[in-house]
Design a protein around this motif. Structure first.
Motif, PDB file in Angstrom:
ATOM      1  N   SER A 177     -97.994  34.699 -34.753  1.00  0.00           N
ATOM      2  CA  SER A 177     -97.332  35.429 -33.671  1.00  0.00           C
ATOM      3  C   SER A 177     -97.776  36.886 -33.629  1.00  0.00           C
ATOM      4  CB  SER A 177     -95.812  35.355 -33.836  1.00  0.00           C
ATOM      5  OG  SER A 177     -95.414  35.891 -35.092  1.00  0.00           O
ATOM      6  N   VAL A 178     -98.018  37.477 -34.801  1.00  0.00           N
ATOM      7  CA  VAL A 178     -98.490  38.866 -34.866  1.00  0.00           C
ATOM      8  C   VAL A 178     -99.914  38.961 -34.340  1.00  0.00           C
ATOM      9  CG1 VAL A 178     -99.023  40.803 -36.397  1.00  0.00           C
ATOM     10  CG2 VAL A 178     -96.973  39.429 -36.798  1.00  0.00           C
ATOM     11  N   VAL A 179    -100.753  38.038 -34.784  1.00  0.00           N
ATOM     12  CA  VAL A 179    -102.155  38.022 -34.343  1.00  0.00           C
ATOM     13  C   VAL A 179    -102.245  37.828 -32.835  1.00  0.00           C
ATOM     14  CG1 VAL A 179    -104.360  36.795 -34.511  1.00  0.00           C
ATOM     15  CG2 VAL A 179    -102.976  37.164 -36.562  1.00  0.00           C
ATOM     16  N   GLY A 180    -101.451  36.896 -32.314  1.00  0.00           N
ATOM     17  CA  GLY A 180    -101.489  36.591 -30.885  1.00  0.00           C
ATOM     18  C   GLY A 180    -101.071  37.746 -30.003  1.00  0.00           C
ATOM     19  N   LEU A 181    -100.276  38.662 -30.550  1.00  0.00           N
ATOM     20  CA  LEU A 181     -99.846  39.822 -29.769  1.00  0.00           C
ATOM     21  C   LEU A 181    -100.744  41.030 -30.005  1.00  0.00           C
ATOM     22  CD1 LEU A 181     -97.807  41.223 -27.909  1.00  0.00           C
ATOM     23  CD2 LEU A 181     -96.443  41.753 -29.946  1.00  0.00           C
ATOM     24  N   VAL A 182    -101.047  41.323 -31.269  1.00  0.00           N
ATOM     25  CA  VAL A 182    -101.737  42.570 -31.608  1.00  0.00           C
ATOM     26  C   VAL A 182    -103.210  42.555 -31.203  1.00  0.00           C
ATOM     27  CG1 VAL A 182    -102.388  44.136 -33.475  1.00  0.00           C
ATOM     28  CG2 VAL A 182    -100.147  43.036 -33.497  1.00  0.00           C
ATOM     29  N   ILE A 183    -103.917  41.471 -31.485  1.00  0.00           N
ATOM     30  CA  ILE A 183    -105.356  41.441 -31.191  1.00  0.00           C
ATOM     31  C   ILE A 183    -105.636  41.571 -29.687  1.00  0.00           C
ATOM     32  CG2 ILE A 183    -107.434  40.006 -31.219  1.00  0.00           C
ATOM     33  CD1 ILE A 183    -107.026  41.220 -33.858  1.00  0.00           C
ATOM     34  N   PRO A 184    -105.049  40.735 -28.823  1.00  0.00           N
ATOM     35  CA  PRO A 184    -105.318  40.903 -27.384  1.00  0.00           C
ATOM     36  C   PRO A 184    -104.862  42.259 -26.845  1.00  0.00           C
ATOM     37  CG  PRO A 184    -104.347  38.756 -27.825  1.00  0.00           C
ATOM     38  CD  PRO A 184    -104.192  39.561 -29.073  1.00  0.00           C
ATOM     39  N   THR A 185    -103.706  42.745 -27.330  1.00  0.00           N
ATOM     40  CA  THR A 185    -103.227  44.056 -26.880  1.00  0.00           C
ATOM     41  C   THR A 185    -104.187  45.152 -27.321  1.00  0.00           C
ATOM     42  OG1 THR A 185    -100.946  43.277 -27.102  1.00  0.00           O
ATOM     43  CG2 THR A 185    -101.274  45.646 -26.895  1.00  0.00           C
ATOM     44  N   GLY A 186    -104.684  45.028 -28.542  1.00  0.00           N
ATOM     45  CA  GLY A 186    -105.614  46.027 -29.064  1.00  0.00           C
ATOM     46  C   GLY A 186    -106.897  46.122 -28.270  1.00  0.00           C
ATOM     47  N   GLU A 207     -99.588  37.421 -48.823  1.00  0.00           N
ATOM     48  CA  GLU A 207    -100.487  38.018 -49.813  1.00  0.00           C
ATOM     49  C   GLU A 207    -101.341  36.965 -50.515  1.00  0.00           C
ATOM     50  OE1 GLU A 207    -101.081  41.079 -50.288  1.00  0.00           O
ATOM     51  OE2 GLU A 207     -99.429  42.117 -49.282  1.00  0.00           O
ATOM     52  N   GLU A 208    -100.786  35.786 -50.706  1.00  0.00           N
ATOM     53  CA  GLU A 208    -101.541  34.728 -51.381  1.00  0.00           C
ATOM     54  C   GLU A 208    -102.729  34.276 -50.529  1.00  0.00           C
ATOM     55  OE1 GLU A 208    -102.794  32.226 -54.266  1.00  0.00           O
ATOM     56  OE2 GLU A 208    -101.219  33.755 -54.417  1.00  0.00           O
ATOM     57  N   LYS A 209    -102.501  34.111 -49.232  1.00  0.00           N
ATOM     58  CA  LYS A 209    -103.595  33.750 -48.326  1.00  0.00           C
ATOM     59  C   LYS A 209    -104.644  34.857 -48.287  1.00  0.00           C
ATOM     60  CE  LYS A 209    -102.889  31.704 -44.395  1.00  0.00           C
ATOM     61  NZ  LYS A 209    -102.395  31.384 -43.029  1.00  0.00           N
ATOM     62  N   TYR A 210    -104.192  36.102 -48.375  1.00  0.00           N
ATOM     63  CA  TYR A 210    -105.116  37.238 -48.370  1.00  0.00           C
ATOM     64  C   TYR A 210    -106.032  37.191 -49.589  1.00  0.00           C
ATOM     65  CZ  TYR A 210    -106.761  42.038 -48.972  1.00  0.00           C
ATOM     66  OH  TYR A 210    -107.548  43.151 -49.175  1.00  0.00           O
ATOM     67  N   ARG A 211    -105.446  36.958 -50.757  1.00  0.00           N
ATOM     68  CA  ARG A 211    -106.249  36.907 -51.984  1.00  0.00           C
ATOM     69  C   ARG A 211    -107.258  35.767 -51.940  1.00  0.00           C
ATOM     70  NH1 ARG A 211    -101.320  38.739 -54.315  1.00  0.00           N
ATOM     71  NH2 ARG A 211    -100.562  36.595 -54.522  1.00  0.00           N
ATOM     72  N   LEU A 212    -106.844  34.646 -51.390  1.00  0.00           N
ATOM     73  CA  LEU A 212    -107.765  33.513 -51.285  1.00  0.00           C
ATOM     74  C   LEU A 212    -108.869  33.785 -50.259  1.00  0.00           C
ATOM     75  CD1 LEU A 212    -105.237  30.521 -51.355  1.00  0.00           C
ATOM     76  CD2 LEU A 212    -106.853  31.167 -53.154  1.00  0.00           C
ATOM     77  N   ALA A 213    -108.503  34.429 -49.146  1.00  0.00           N
ATOM     78  CA  ALA A 213    -109.462  34.665 -48.063  1.00  0.00           C
ATOM     79  C   ALA A 213    -110.562  35.634 -48.469  1.00  0.00           C
ATOM     80  CB  ALA A 213    -108.735  35.187 -46.828  1.00  0.00           C
ATOM     81  N   ILE A 214    -110.211  36.679 -49.228  1.00  0.00           N
ATOM     82  CA  ILE A 214    -111.208  37.690 -49.594  1.00  0.00           C
ATOM     83  C   ILE A 214    -112.001  37.305 -50.834  1.00  0.00           C
ATOM     84  CG2 ILE A 214    -109.876  39.560 -48.566  1.00  0.00           C
ATOM     85  CD1 ILE A 214    -109.013  40.360 -51.399  1.00  0.00           C
ATOM     86  N   ASN A 215    -111.649  36.179 -51.430  1.00  0.00           N
ATOM     87  CA  ASN A 215    -112.418  35.688 -52.573  1.00  0.00           C
ATOM     88  C   ASN A 215    -113.831  35.348 -52.101  1.00  0.00           C
ATOM     89  OD1 ASN A 215    -113.604  34.021 -54.604  1.00  0.00           O
ATOM     90  ND2 ASN A 215    -111.562  33.573 -55.405  1.00  0.00           N
ATOM     91  N   LYS A 257     -98.078  43.547 -42.243  1.00  0.00           N
ATOM     92  CA  LYS A 257     -97.465  44.015 -43.488  1.00  0.00           C
ATOM     93  C   LYS A 257     -96.170  44.774 -43.206  1.00  0.00           C
ATOM     94  CE  LYS A 257    -101.404  44.421 -46.689  1.00  0.00           C
ATOM     95  NZ  LYS A 257    -100.726  44.099 -47.953  1.00  0.00           N
ATOM     96  N   SER A 258     -96.175  45.589 -42.157  1.00  0.00           N
ATOM     97  CA  SER A 258     -94.989  46.381 -41.817  1.00  0.00           C
ATOM     98  C   SER A 258     -93.808  45.498 -41.426  1.00  0.00           C
ATOM     99  CB  SER A 258     -95.313  47.347 -40.672  1.00  0.00           C
ATOM    100  OG  SER A 258     -96.358  48.231 -41.025  1.00  0.00           O
ATOM    101  N   GLU A 259     -94.110  44.367 -40.795  1.00  0.00           N
ATOM    102  CA  GLU A 259     -93.061  43.458 -40.328  1.00  0.00           C
ATOM    103  C   GLU A 259     -92.777  42.330 -41.314  1.00  0.00           C
ATOM    104  OE1 GLU A 259     -91.283  43.941 -37.550  1.00  0.00           O
ATOM    105  OE2 GLU A 259     -92.382  45.829 -37.316  1.00  0.00           O
ATOM    106  N   ASN A 260     -93.346  42.452 -42.521  1.00  0.00           N
ATOM    107  CA  ASN A 260     -93.177  41.410 -43.545  1.00  0.00           C
ATOM    108  C   ASN A 260     -93.622  40.035 -43.043  1.00  0.00           C
ATOM    109  OD1 ASN A 260     -92.028  43.180 -45.514  1.00  0.00           O
ATOM    110  ND2 ASN A 260     -90.065  43.070 -44.423  1.00  0.00           N
ATOM    111  N   GLU A 261     -94.705  40.054 -42.270  1.00  0.00           N
ATOM    112  CA  GLU A 261     -95.264  38.819 -41.730  1.00  0.00           C
ATOM    113  C   GLU A 261     -96.667  38.594 -42.290  1.00  0.00           C
ATOM    114  OE1 GLU A 261     -93.641  36.781 -40.026  1.00  0.00           O
ATOM    115  OE2 GLU A 261     -92.027  37.835 -38.991  1.00  0.00           O
TER     116      GLU A 261
END
Length: 328
Positions: free
Chosen positions: A190-199, A309-317, A302-306
């Motif tokens: 939901s965050v990605v769907g709003l922030v990326i197109p708006t950005g 962190e676990e997916k982040y660690r796996l993704a940047i591996n 991160k600000s909205e607690n959405e």
């Protein structure tokens, strides 16, 4: 002010007839029209013309209405999710052949304006690239540190998108893959769907940098003295007016023309000298825009607690980055 890219450059005024098109469109741009333009007269027309602000406005209203339906709207939501995956797969094909079109566009620019016109502008291009570089590795890096994630790891994660934007000169070419990667890195859908197109319409860091430097460059070329106060005012205005660049035909040139018309610091025809090198600077602003939008998505998640962190660690591996790129 330190590099003074426009000092000592002797160039022709450019093709005034071409620039009149931008100037005429710029004359009609004002805030009331800009805001009214966000509301689509016909949503199908908005899609056909690529009016991203109108599409985003409709999407927000449609999403709100769909959310109000509750369970009854789940089947429709599932259908749209499947359609989006089909469209993303189509975009993958386009993205792979886009560099060929970019090559043709670059060749056209050199063939039309010639190296003799482009070489004197090298200082401006260098200044724009340097400023964007400093913005990314100083300003955005500081934001990344505040929110406790690595800029370097993030850039490595989206390196494929950076190369595509470098080849296509457009951040829109990687919109689908950026949305998928931001979800894969841990941001909620939901965050990605709003922030990326708006950005893509409002978070145009690279465009604001380019437009500000273009105005100062033109003032230096035509020996127009600007005080520090005037320069700050111009930058402040461009930080606002650049937000409409993505939704206007002619993008940055129309915004630049409208700003010069409003500020009345020089004849608007003077921006014609930038026509020959605009394509060569578009990579810098497109890459800066894309990187900034991705970072903004992570920051808001991160600000909205959405943010997972676990997916982040796996993704940047490093072992998983190649796998993710193959799956996206």
């Amino acid at each position: 002010n330190l590099l003074k890219p426009g000092v000592g450059i002797k160039v022709a005024a450019g093709d005034v007839n071409k620039i009149k098109t931008y100037a005429e469109q710029a004359d009609g741009i004002n805030w009331l029209e800009f805001l009214a333009h966000i509301i689509p007269h016909n949503i199908f027309e908005a899609f056909s013309k690529g009016e991203i602000l109108q599409i985003l406005f409709f999407a927000i209203l449609f999403g709100y209405g769909l959310n109000k339906m509750g369970e009854a709207g789940q089947s429709l939501l599932s259908t749209f999710d499947k359609i989006s995956k089909v469209l993303f797969n189509i975009m993958k094909v386009v993205m792979r052949i886009a560099p060929i079109g970019a090559f043709g566009g670059m060749a056209y620019s050199v063939g039309t304006y010639g190296l003799a016109t482009l070489l004197p502008m090298a200082k401006l291009m260098g200044a724009v690239y340097l400023t964007c570089f400093l913005f990314i590795f100083l300003v955005l890096n500081a934001i990344c540190r505040i929110y406790k994630f690595s800029l370097w790891q993030y850039l490595k994660y989206i390196r494929q998108e950076i190369l595509i934007v470098l080849g296509t000169s457009s951040s829109e070419s990687v919109l689908p893959s950026m949305m998928q990667k931001m979800e894969a890195i841990g941001c909620k859908k939901s965050v990605v769907g709003l922030v990326i197109p708006t950005g893509y319409s409002f978070n145009l860091d690279g465009t604001a940098i380019y437009l500000s430097m273009a105005v100062i460059f033109l003032c230096q070329v035509f020996n127009i003295d600007l005080s520090i106060g005037q320069q700050i005012s111009i930058m402040a205005v461009l930080m606002v007016t650049s937000k409409g660049a993505a939704g206007v035909t002619g993008s940055g040139f129309i915004v630049l023309a409208s700003t010069l018309t409003a500020l009345k610091i020089m004849p608007v025809e003077h921006i014609a000298i930038l026509l020959g090198v605009d394509r060569f600077m578009s990579e810098a602003r497109a890459i800066t825009n894309m990187i900034g939008n991705g970072i903004a998505t992570i920051v808001i998640a991160k600000s909205e607690n959405e943010f997972d962190e676990e997916k982040y660690r796996l993704a940047i591996n490093p072992a998983n980055i190649e796998i993710n790129e193959e799956n996206i």
